[in-house]
Design a protein around this motif. Structure first.
Motif, mmCIF file in Angstrom:
data_model
loop_
_atom_site.group_PDB
_atom_site.id
_atom_site.type_symbol
_atom_site.label_atom_id
_atom_site.label_comp_id
_atom_site.label_asym_id
_atom_site.label_seq_id
_atom_site.Cartn_x
_atom_site.Cartn_y
_atom_site.Cartn_z
ATOM 1 N N THR A 129 -29.787 5.812 4.578
ATOM 2 C CA THR A 129 -29.813 6.429 5.894
ATOM 3 C C THR A 129 -29.536 7.928 5.801
ATOM 4 O O THR A 129 -28.913 8.402 4.834
ATOM 5 C CB THR A 129 -28.793 5.777 6.840
ATOM 6 N N ILE A 160 -24.537 5.581 10.752
ATOM 7 C CA ILE A 160 -25.110 4.303 10.301
ATOM 8 C C ILE A 160 -24.373 3.884 9.033
ATOM 9 O O ILE A 160 -24.441 4.556 8.012
ATOM 10 C CB ILE A 160 -26.621 4.422 10.044
ATOM 11 N N SER A 185 -25.176 -1.998 6.074
ATOM 12 C CA SER A 185 -25.715 -2.542 7.322
ATOM 13 C C SER A 185 -27.182 -2.909 7.151
ATOM 14 O O SER A 185 -27.825 -2.556 6.155
ATOM 15 C CB SER A 185 -25.553 -1.523 8.458
ATOM 16 N N LEU A 234 -31.005 -2.618 8.822
ATOM 17 C CA LEU A 234 -31.754 -1.742 9.721
ATOM 18 C C LEU A 234 -33.170 -2.278 9.901
ATOM 19 O O LEU A 234 -33.870 -2.549 8.925
ATOM 20 C CB LEU A 234 -31.782 -0.316 9.174
ATOM 21 N N VAL A 280 -29.252 -2.382 13.145
ATOM 22 C CA VAL A 280 -29.568 -1.033 13.601
ATOM 23 C C VAL A 280 -31.054 -0.943 13.932
ATOM 24 O O VAL A 280 -31.906 -1.395 13.164
ATOM 25 C CB VAL A 280 -29.213 0.007 12.519
ATOM 26 N N GLY A 297 -34.176 1.121 13.960
ATOM 27 C CA GLY A 297 -34.477 2.286 13.148
ATOM 28 C C GLY A 297 -35.833 2.931 13.370
ATOM 29 O O GLY A 297 -36.783 2.306 13.846
ATOM 30 N N THR A 336 -33.958 7.698 11.152
ATOM 31 C CA THR A 336 -32.734 7.036 10.688
ATOM 32 C C THR A 336 -32.617 6.891 9.179
ATOM 33 O O THR A 336 -31.507 6.905 8.642
ATOM 34 C CB THR A 336 -32.613 5.635 11.308
#
Length: 213
Positions: A42, A47, A51, A53, A114, A116, A156
């Protein structure tokens, strides 16, 4: 990379939709779901590493879609805004923006995932703002990309396949989604302590969502 995505998409579509005996398209076309599971970094501070995305939009620096006719999935207004924001060098290929398949995007949205806008680069070093001995042609490009925003959508993350996957899928009438395991944050200089585990978690999560599709 996007060059190999061009091979994969065209040849899988051919297997599904061309009769090789008579060398003609089938009358009834099959729709293929393409799901990319991959790693990414990222470029936004907020962010978190490790995680998941979901790429709702993709920004392509590869120019693959310009070798085909049609505008399916393209977002020309966002493209124009990006070019203006970047003061884009005309010697480079023109970036394009294309959206993922809405059915798959809606299905894979979820708590903690997320949403994105993913940049797909044509290389790992210079095209993504990394440099060893070669000097950058535009030192501030990374900052310009991370600061771009259009109607609340910001860039992102970076990887190297999603734009061609989305662009060619849309042109061929297929569905595509890109799911990213965030293993690095280039804004905070943070890295996953166990990227393999993050990728395994993403694979398992994706399989669980697939059986519900």
């Amino acid at each position: 990379g996007t060059d190999n995505i061009d091979i994969v998409l065209n040849e899988l579509d051919a297997l599904a939709n061309i009769d090789f005996k008579v060398r003609k398209e089938h009358k009834n076309k099959k729709i293929i779901n393409f799901i990319r599971i991959g790693t990414s970094g990222t470029i936004q501070h907020d962010i978190p590493v490790d995680s998941f995305l979901l790429s709702e939009l993709a920004l392509g620096f590869d120019s693959v879609v310009y070798f085909y006719s049609g505008m399916a999935g393209r977002q020309p207004e966002m493209e124009s805004a990006l070019l203006k924001h970047l003061h884009w060098d005309s010697n480079k290929s023109r970036p394009y923006v294309v959206k993922g398949d809405e059915t798959l995007v809606q299905h894979f949205r979820g708590e903690g995932v997320v949403q994105g806008f993913t940049g797909s680069n044509v290389g790992f070093y210079g095209p993504q703002g990394r440099f060893l001995r070669l000097q950058p042609a535009e030192a501030g490009l990374f900052d310009k990309l991370s600061s771009f925003s259009y109607q609340g959508r910001r860039l992102t993350n970076f990887e190297m396949e999603t734009s061609a996957l989305y662009g060619l899928s849309a042109l061929l009438g297929h569905r595509a989604i890109s799911l990213n395991a965030i293993i690095a944050n280039r804004a905070t200089i943070a890295f996953s302590e166990d990227p393999g585990r993050t990728v395994d978690r993403l694979i398992q999560w994706t399989l669980e969502k697939l059986v519900q599709l």
